[in-house]
Design a protein around this motif. Sequence first.
Motif, short mmCIF file in Angstrom:
data_model
loop_
_atom_site.label_atom_id
_atom_site.label_comp_id
_atom_site.label_asym_id
_atom_site.label_seq_id
_atom_site.Cartn_x
_atom_site.Cartn_y
_atom_site.Cartn_z
N CYS A 28 0.76 -0.90 0.14
CA CYS A 28 0.32 0.24 -0.08
C CYS A 28 0.95 0.82 -0.16
O CYS A 28 0.61 2.16 -0.94
CB CYS A 28 -1.15 0.07 1.28
SG CYS A 28 -2.48 -0.89 1.16
N TYR A 29 1.80 1.50 0.87
CA TYR A 29 2.61 2.06 1.30
C TYR A 29 3.58 2.81 -0.57
O TYR A 29 3.59 3.78 -0.75
CB TYR A 29 3.19 1.97 2.35
CG TYR A 29 4.49 3.64 2.59
CD1 TYR A 29 3.94 3.89 2.66
CD2 TYR A 29 6.06 3.28 1.33
CE1 TYR A 29 5.04 5.57 2.93
CE2 TYR A 29 7.02 4.18 2.16
CZ TYR A 29 7.06 5.82 2.02
OH TYR A 29 7.46 6.25 2.89
N TYR A 69 -1.28 14.56 6.56
CA TYR A 69 -2.68 14.53 6.73
C TYR A 69 -3.16 15.46 6.12
O TYR A 69 -4.57 15.24 6.17
CB TYR A 69 -3.18 14.47 8.90
CG TYR A 69 -4.17 13.62 9.15
CD1 TYR A 69 -5.11 12.31 8.89
CD2 TYR A 69 -5.32 14.63 9.03
CE1 TYR A 69 -6.22 12.18 9.40
CE2 TYR A 69 -6.49 14.24 9.28
CZ TYR A 69 -6.63 12.62 9.45
OH TYR A 69 -8.28 13.23 9.33
N CYS A 70 -2.25 16.21 6.41
CA CYS A 70 -4.07 17.05 5.02
C CYS A 70 -3.92 16.94 3.77
O CYS A 70 -4.33 17.09 2.75
CB CYS A 70 -2.84 19.09 5.91
SG CYS A 70 -3.06 19.64 6.64
N THR A 102 -9.03 7.93 -2.66
CA THR A 102 -10.47 6.20 -2.33
C THR A 102 -8.87 5.13 -1.52
O THR A 102 -9.03 4.40 -1.01
CB THR A 102 -10.63 5.87 -3.84
OG1 THR A 102 -11.41 6.73 -4.09
CG2 THR A 102 -11.36 4.33 -3.18
N ILE A 103 -8.23 5.01 -2.17
CA ILE A 103 -6.84 4.01 -1.79
C ILE A 103 -5.76 4.19 0.28
O ILE A 103 -6.41 3.77 0.57
CB ILE A 103 -5.02 4.10 -2.08
CG1 ILE A 103 -6.45 3.31 -3.94
CG2 ILE A 103 -4.32 3.54 -1.89
CD1 ILE A 103 -5.27 3.23 -5.69
N ARG A 110 -5.25 1.32 7.72
CA ARG A 110 -4.48 1.02 8.47
C ARG A 110 -3.15 0.67 7.83
O ARG A 110 -2.22 0.60 9.63
CB ARG A 110 -4.41 -0.44 9.46
CG ARG A 110 -6.52 -0.38 9.73
CD ARG A 110 -6.28 -1.35 9.56
NE ARG A 110 -8.35 -1.38 10.48
CZ ARG A 110 -9.47 -1.77 9.91
NH1 ARG A 110 -9.16 -2.16 8.75
NH2 ARG A 110 -10.32 -1.87 10.24
N ASP A 111 -2.63 0.78 7.45
CA ASP A 111 -0.83 0.76 6.98
C ASP A 111 -0.49 2.13 6.46
O ASP A 111 0.98 2.02 7.07
CB ASP A 111 -0.94 -0.11 5.40
CG ASP A 111 -1.39 -1.33 5.53
OD1 ASP A 111 -2.23 -2.08 6.64
OD2 ASP A 111 -1.32 -2.15 4.11
N LEU A 112 -0.91 3.59 6.61
CA LEU A 112 -0.24 4.20 6.72
C LEU A 112 -0.24 5.15 8.24
O LEU A 112 -1.22 4.50 8.92
CB LEU A 112 -0.49 5.46 5.94
CG LEU A 112 -0.80 5.01 3.99
CD1 LEU A 112 -1.95 6.07 3.04
CD2 LEU A 112 0.63 4.93 3.80
#
Length: 133
Positions: A28-29, A69-70, A102-103, A110-112
């Motif tokens: 994912c990352y 986060y922004c 969306t990703i 939960r992965d980021l």
Amino acid sequence: KLPTMKMLLLLIALLSAVLLASTAPPTCYSRVLSLSREITESFKELQTSKTVDSCVQMLPRLYLDIHNYCVLAKLRDFVAYPGCDRVVEVSELKEKARSLYTILISYCRRDLVFLTDDCNALEIPVSPPIEHS
């Protein structure tokens, strides 16, 4: 004959290892990181293109840092921006931004780990460090 067989088996094992390593699915990352870089680069190219519509200059800045986060609000704002829909490159960029959003919120939620929530940092792109030889 035996050394030739060993050499052949070694070659097959080596090729198999290389193929398996290169076909590993992206995490994912890594997917989010590569897509955010692709979007940022496409936006830069769009901004500097001489043949593009003047509305492009009015688009919200699109510097993305997936550790901030922004970035979620930045993506939402860009996708929702009402102007420039008639420009194909902008529509394509909005579609990529929508995919990244969306990703981020669905598949990789939960992965980021977001390291900051400094929205101002997304307004001024940080230049990559210059490598000295």
